[in-house]
Design an enzyme around this catalytic site. Structure first.
Site, PDB file in Angstrom:
ATOM      1  N   GLU A   1      20.434  25.540 -12.767  1.00  0.00           N
ATOM      2  CA  GLU A   1      19.623  25.200 -13.939  1.00  0.00           C
ATOM      3  C   GLU A   1      19.866  26.131 -15.127  1.00  0.00           C
ATOM      4  O   GLU A   1      19.712  25.737 -16.275  1.00  0.00           O
ATOM      5  CB  GLU A   1      18.139  25.229 -13.568  1.00  0.00           C
ATOM      6  CG  GLU A   1      17.668  24.028 -12.771  1.00  0.00           C
ATOM      7  CD  GLU A   1      17.418  22.793 -13.630  1.00  0.00           C
ATOM      8  OE1 GLU A   1      17.773  22.810 -14.825  1.00  0.00           O
ATOM      9  OE2 GLU A   1      16.873  21.827 -13.101  1.00  0.00           O
TER      10      GLU A   1
ATOM     11  N   LYS B   1      14.171  32.903 -16.209  1.00  0.00           N
ATOM     12  CA  LYS B   1      14.740  33.825 -15.215  1.00  0.00           C
ATOM     13  C   LYS B   1      16.106  33.350 -14.737  1.00  0.00           C
ATOM     14  O   LYS B   1      16.941  34.156 -14.325  1.00  0.00           O
ATOM     15  CB  LYS B   1      13.776  34.028 -14.052  1.00  0.00           C
ATOM     16  CG  LYS B   1      13.399  32.767 -13.282  1.00  0.00           C
ATOM     17  CD  LYS B   1      14.319  32.457 -12.132  1.00  0.00           C
ATOM     18  CE  LYS B   1      13.911  31.156 -11.463  1.00  0.00           C
ATOM     19  NZ  LYS B   1      14.801  30.773 -10.349  1.00  0.00           N
TER      20      LYS B   1
ATOM     21  N   THR C   1      16.060  35.828  -8.007  1.00  0.00           N
ATOM     22  CA  THR C   1      17.188  35.064  -8.533  1.00  0.00           C
ATOM     23  C   THR C   1      18.302  35.963  -9.054  1.00  0.00           C
ATOM     24  O   THR C   1      19.467  35.568  -9.058  1.00  0.00           O
ATOM     25  CB  THR C   1      16.700  34.116  -9.649  1.00  0.00           C
ATOM     26  OG1 THR C   1      15.512  33.454  -9.216  1.00  0.00           O
ATOM     27  CG2 THR C   1      17.745  33.078  -9.972  1.00  0.00           C
TER      28      THR C   1
ATOM     29  N   GLY D   1       7.787  30.078  -8.235  1.00  0.00           N
ATOM     30  CA  GLY D   1       7.739  31.431  -7.699  1.00  0.00           C
ATOM     31  C   GLY D   1       9.010  31.763  -6.951  1.00  0.00           C
ATOM     32  O   GLY D   1       9.942  30.945  -6.870  1.00  0.00           O
TER      33      GLY D   1
ATOM     34  N   SER E   1      21.163  32.683  -4.573  1.00  0.00           N
ATOM     35  CA  SER E   1      20.912  32.243  -5.943  1.00  0.00           C
ATOM     36  C   SER E   1      22.146  31.556  -6.530  1.00  0.00           C
ATOM     37  O   SER E   1      23.198  32.167  -6.694  1.00  0.00           O
ATOM     38  CB  SER E   1      20.532  33.443  -6.826  1.00  0.00           C
ATOM     39  OG  SER E   1      20.553  33.094  -8.189  1.00  0.00           O
TER      40      SER E   1
ATOM     41  N   ALA F   1      15.208  27.712  -1.086  1.00  0.00           N
ATOM     42  CA  ALA F   1      14.967  26.555  -0.226  1.00  0.00           C
ATOM     43  C   ALA F   1      15.301  26.843   1.233  1.00  0.00           C
ATOM     44  O   ALA F   1      14.537  26.493   2.137  1.00  0.00           O
ATOM     45  CB  ALA F   1      15.787  25.363  -0.727  1.00  0.00           C
TER      46      ALA F   1
ATOM     47  N   SER G   1      11.356  31.677  -4.341  1.00  0.00           N
ATOM     48  CA  SER G   1      11.393  30.796  -3.164  1.00  0.00           C
ATOM     49  C   SER G   1      12.740  30.105  -3.032  1.00  0.00           C
ATOM     50  O   SER G   1      12.969  29.082  -3.669  1.00  0.00           O
ATOM     51  CB  SER G   1      10.280  29.744  -3.269  1.00  0.00           C
ATOM     52  OG  SER G   1      10.277  29.159  -4.569  1.00  0.00           O
TER      53      SER G   1
ATOM     54  N   TRP H   1      15.821  21.995  -2.502  1.00  0.00           N
ATOM     55  CA  TRP H   1      14.438  22.395  -2.732  1.00  0.00           C
ATOM     56  C   TRP H   1      13.480  21.245  -2.444  1.00  0.00           C
ATOM     57  O   TRP H   1      12.442  21.420  -1.806  1.00  0.00           O
ATOM     58  CB  TRP H   1      14.282  22.922  -4.150  1.00  0.00           C
ATOM     59  CG  TRP H   1      12.981  23.592  -4.500  1.00  0.00           C
ATOM     60  CD1 TRP H   1      12.323  23.502  -5.689  1.00  0.00           C
ATOM     61  CD2 TRP H   1      12.186  24.483  -3.692  1.00  0.00           C
ATOM     62  NE1 TRP H   1      11.183  24.270  -5.682  1.00  0.00           N
ATOM     63  CE2 TRP H   1      11.079  24.889  -4.459  1.00  0.00           C
ATOM     64  CE3 TRP H   1      12.325  24.977  -2.399  1.00  0.00           C
ATOM     65  CZ2 TRP H   1      10.096  25.746  -3.981  1.00  0.00           C
ATOM     66  CZ3 TRP H   1      11.339  25.835  -1.911  1.00  0.00           C
ATOM     67  CH2 TRP H   1      10.237  26.206  -2.695  1.00  0.00           C
TER      68      TRP H   1
ATOM     69  N   ASP I   1      10.034  36.031  -9.291  1.00  0.00           N
ATOM     70  CA  ASP I   1      11.143  35.072  -9.291  1.00  0.00           C
ATOM     71  C   ASP I   1      12.393  35.677  -9.920  1.00  0.00           C
ATOM     72  O   ASP I   1      13.516  35.389  -9.517  1.00  0.00           O
ATOM     73  CB  ASP I   1      10.715  33.819 -10.060  1.00  0.00           C
ATOM     74  CG  ASP I   1      11.381  32.561  -9.524  1.00  0.00           C
ATOM     75  OD1 ASP I   1      12.220  32.662  -8.618  1.00  0.00           O
ATOM     76  OD2 ASP I   1      11.048  31.466 -10.022  1.00  0.00           O
TER      77      ASP I   1
END
Length: 344
Positions: free
Chosen positions: A286, A196, A253, A141, A259, A145, A143, A16, A249
């Site tokens: 994460e 999320k 995800t 948001g 994801s 990478a 997105s 990212w 998002d």
């Protein structure tokens, strides 16, 4: 704009961080990218490609990699932080003596610190003794990478308590394929981006267990209710969770093949051990750490978040995904919030 900002610092050379640094370089800005790994620095400098974290994309000639954090950040008017949430406090601490007093601090990190239960704005406020509050912008948001690096049309949100800083970030990052909207709901955007990932773990587990699309849709819908419920308790604008950094998002995800959190959840649902899954990964999922934060934060705030609690039990208390899914379905309906995001 370019002359007034000068070179931009990007801290974090994962997928990212590299994608955003390349976006800024393609927008015409000089970019100094701090990477931890010496081999990644050499890859980018010599081959113009991050072979470790973002292979397959030639990077802008405006991007300059470095392993020297102080040299990257010192004197910059805009610093973009793209570090794993559990390392953010440590790395920010190293910047305290070199960060320009009026630099715009942009965070693209999605997480909640385990020890303090703070989002990244809270971490920076503590590290910089409150000086970061009025110059902080969170960028978040739907997105991936690789898609941003591939110039796929992408929309994100930039939130700040300082409208001028948010608008500056909007102008700097916007491109023909990267559209940035602004708002002032920092905590809402941060919570949406963090929680999320936990719901994406649940969505992946559903797929790993083979429970079908009905179940996945239910997890996403009720997960959105949990995000919104926590956000409202923490004074976020509930409308934020209907936007890019909330439902947008969440959809990406929970359903996208790129994801990491969905992938971890799917492998857990298929019976793999968490340690074995994480050992296979180069990059951070994460949601694994945020699950602990979300669990403890919901208990601290007195907020009902059964899906996040179930994921915590699976990751940290040895409960199997099968047992957790049965317990979620068997919950007393009287404990649910009727009329909220799905009705009775």
């Amino acid at each position: 704009m370019k002359d007034s900002i000068g070179r931009i610092a990007v801290v974090g050379g994962g997928s990212w961080g590299t994608a955003l640094a390349n976006l800024l370089g393609e927008n015409g800005y000089g970019v100094d990218l701090w990477v931890y790994e010496p081999e990644v620095k050499e890859q980018i400098a010599q081959k113009r490609e991050n072979l470790t974290f973002l292979p397959g994309f030639r990077l802008s000639e405006n991007l300059r990699p470095s392993n020297d954090l102080g040299a990257v950040v010192g004197g910059k008017q805009m610093v973009l932080m793209v570090t794993p949430s559990h390392l953010t406090r440590m790395i920010a601490g190293q910047l305290a003596g070199v960060l320009s007093p009026d630099a715009t601090l942009v965070s693209a990190t999605k997480g909640i610190e385990n020890e303090t239960l703070l989002t990244m704005s809270g971490v920076y406020k503590e590290v910089f003794s409150g000086r970061a509050d009025k110059r902080y912008v969170v960028l978040s948001g739907p997105s991936f990478a690789r898609e941003v690096a591939g110039r796929v049309p992408t929309l994100v949100a930039a939130a700040s308590r300082n409208a001028e800083r948010a608008e500056m970030v909007q102008k700097v990052f916007s491109s023909p394929y990267f559209r940035v909207y602004t708002n002032d709901d920092v905590i809402g955007v941060e919570l949406g981006g963090a929680v999320k990932n936990v719901i994406a773990l649940a969505s992946g587990m559903i797929d790993g267990l083979g429970l079908g699309l009905n179940t996945r849709a239910a997890i996403m819908t009720r997960g959105l209710a949990e995000m919104r419920r926590l956000g409202v308790k923490m004074k976020a604008d509930p409308r934020t969770f209907s936007g890019l950094s909330g439902v947008g998002d969440l959809i990406l995800t929970c359903t996208g093949d790129l994801s990491r959190n969905h992938t971890v959840g799917m492998k857990l649902g298929q019976g793999m051990a968490l340690d074995d899954i994480l050992a296979e990964m180069k990059m951070v999922a994460e949601g694994v750490k945020t699950a602990k934060s979300a669990y403890n934060l919901s208990r601290k705030m007195g907020v009902e978040m059964p899906i996040c609690h179930a994921i915590y039990q699976i990751l940290y208390a040895g409960v199997s995904p099968q047992v957790a899914s049965r317990e979620l379905m068997g919950r007393d309906l009287k404990k649910e919030f009727h009329g909220e995001w799905g009705g009775k």
